[in-house]
Design a protein around this motif. Structure first.
Motif, short mmCIF file in Angstrom:
data_model
loop_
_atom_site.label_atom_id
_atom_site.label_comp_id
_atom_site.label_asym_id
_atom_site.label_seq_id
_atom_site.Cartn_x
_atom_site.Cartn_y
_atom_site.Cartn_z
N ARG A 123 -3.78 -2.68 -11.80
CA ARG A 123 -2.79 -1.65 -11.52
C ARG A 123 -2.48 -1.60 -10.03
NH1 ARG A 123 -5.31 2.88 -13.03
NH2 ARG A 123 -5.09 2.32 -15.19
N SER A 124 -3.50 -1.72 -9.18
CA SER A 124 -3.28 -1.66 -7.74
C SER A 124 -2.43 -2.84 -7.29
CB SER A 124 -4.61 -1.63 -6.98
OG SER A 124 -5.27 -2.88 -7.07
N GLY A 125 -2.53 -3.97 -7.96
CA GLY A 125 -1.68 -5.12 -7.64
C GLY A 125 -0.22 -4.78 -7.84
N ARG A 126 0.09 -4.08 -8.91
CA ARG A 126 1.47 -3.67 -9.17
C ARG A 126 1.94 -2.66 -8.14
NH1 ARG A 126 0.77 -1.82 -14.94
NH2 ARG A 126 -1.04 -3.08 -15.18
N ASN A 127 1.05 -1.74 -7.77
CA ASN A 127 1.42 -0.74 -6.77
C ASN A 127 1.70 -1.40 -5.42
OD1 ASN A 127 1.26 1.40 -8.55
ND2 ASN A 127 -0.88 1.81 -8.08
N GLU A 128 0.88 -2.38 -5.06
CA GLU A 128 1.10 -3.10 -3.81
C GLU A 128 2.42 -3.84 -3.84
OE1 GLU A 128 -0.52 -2.90 -0.90
OE2 GLU A 128 -1.62 -1.33 -1.93
N PHE A 129 2.75 -4.43 -4.99
CA PHE A 129 4.03 -5.12 -5.14
C PHE A 129 5.18 -4.14 -4.93
CE2 PHE A 129 7.70 -6.09 -7.77
CZ PHE A 129 8.08 -7.31 -7.24
N ARG A 130 5.07 -2.96 -5.55
CA ARG A 130 6.14 -1.96 -5.41
C ARG A 130 6.29 -1.51 -3.97
NH1 ARG A 130 3.82 0.14 -10.58
NH2 ARG A 130 5.22 -0.62 -12.19
N LYS A 131 5.18 -1.33 -3.27
CA LYS A 131 5.24 -0.93 -1.85
C LYS A 131 5.90 -2.03 -1.02
CE LYS A 131 1.11 1.96 -1.92
NZ LYS A 131 -0.29 2.06 -1.46
N ARG A 132 5.53 -3.26 -1.27
CA ARG A 132 6.11 -4.38 -0.52
C ARG A 132 7.60 -4.50 -0.81
NH1 ARG A 132 5.10 -10.72 -1.09
NH2 ARG A 132 6.01 -11.32 0.88
N ALA A 133 7.98 -4.35 -2.07
CA ALA A 133 9.40 -4.41 -2.43
C ALA A 133 10.19 -3.30 -1.75
CB ALA A 133 9.56 -4.33 -3.96
N ALA A 134 9.61 -2.12 -1.67
CA ALA A 134 10.28 -1.00 -0.99
C ALA A 134 10.47 -1.31 0.49
CB ALA A 134 9.47 0.29 -1.17
N ARG A 135 9.46 -1.91 1.12
CA ARG A 135 9.60 -2.29 2.53
C ARG A 135 10.69 -3.33 2.71
NH1 ARG A 135 3.87 -2.22 2.34
NH2 ARG A 135 3.85 -4.49 2.26
N LEU A 136 10.75 -4.30 1.81
CA LEU A 136 11.80 -5.32 1.90
C LEU A 136 13.19 -4.72 1.71
CD1 LEU A 136 10.08 -8.23 -0.05
CD2 LEU A 136 10.61 -8.19 2.38
N ARG A 137 13.31 -3.81 0.74
CA ARG A 137 14.60 -3.14 0.53
C ARG A 137 15.01 -2.35 1.77
NH1 ARG A 137 12.57 -2.33 -4.61
NH2 ARG A 137 11.81 -0.28 -4.06
N ALA A 138 14.05 -1.66 2.38
CA ALA A 138 14.35 -0.88 3.58
C ALA A 138 14.81 -1.79 4.72
CB ALA A 138 13.12 -0.08 4.01
N GLY A 139 14.27 -3.00 4.77
CA GLY A 139 14.64 -3.94 5.81
C GLY A 139 16.01 -4.57 5.62
#
Length: 77
Positions: A41-57
């Motif tokens: 589950r934490s792997g998915r959460n980390e993916f979501r956080k990384r995706a959000a950072r990429l979208r923000a960029g």
């Protein structure tokens, strides 16, 4: 439901699992299941956080369907 067999675990790891399970009032099997669920589950959460950072960029950049962007570029020539 599927079963998972893990071979050749160090005895110290098995003992640590049993101790953790006992401390949490669960069987070793239930503790193992919970550890796997939390890890995956934490792997998915980390993916979501990384995706959000990429979208923000990419804020302010050209966005849209790639096919539409390619067609627009091709038609402008």
């Amino acid at each position: 439901m599927a079963q998972l067999l893990v071979r050749d675990l160090p005895e110290a790891l098995v003992l640590a699992l049993k101790e953790r399970a006992a401390a949490n009032g669960r069987s070793a099997e239930a503790e193992h299941r919970l550890i796997l669920e939390e890890a995956l589950r934490s792997g998915r959460n980390e993916f979501r956080k990384r995706a959000a950072r990429l979208r923000a960029g990419t804020v302010g950049r050209i966005q849209g369907e790639s096919a539409d962007l390619i067609r627009e570029d091709r038609d402008s020539r």
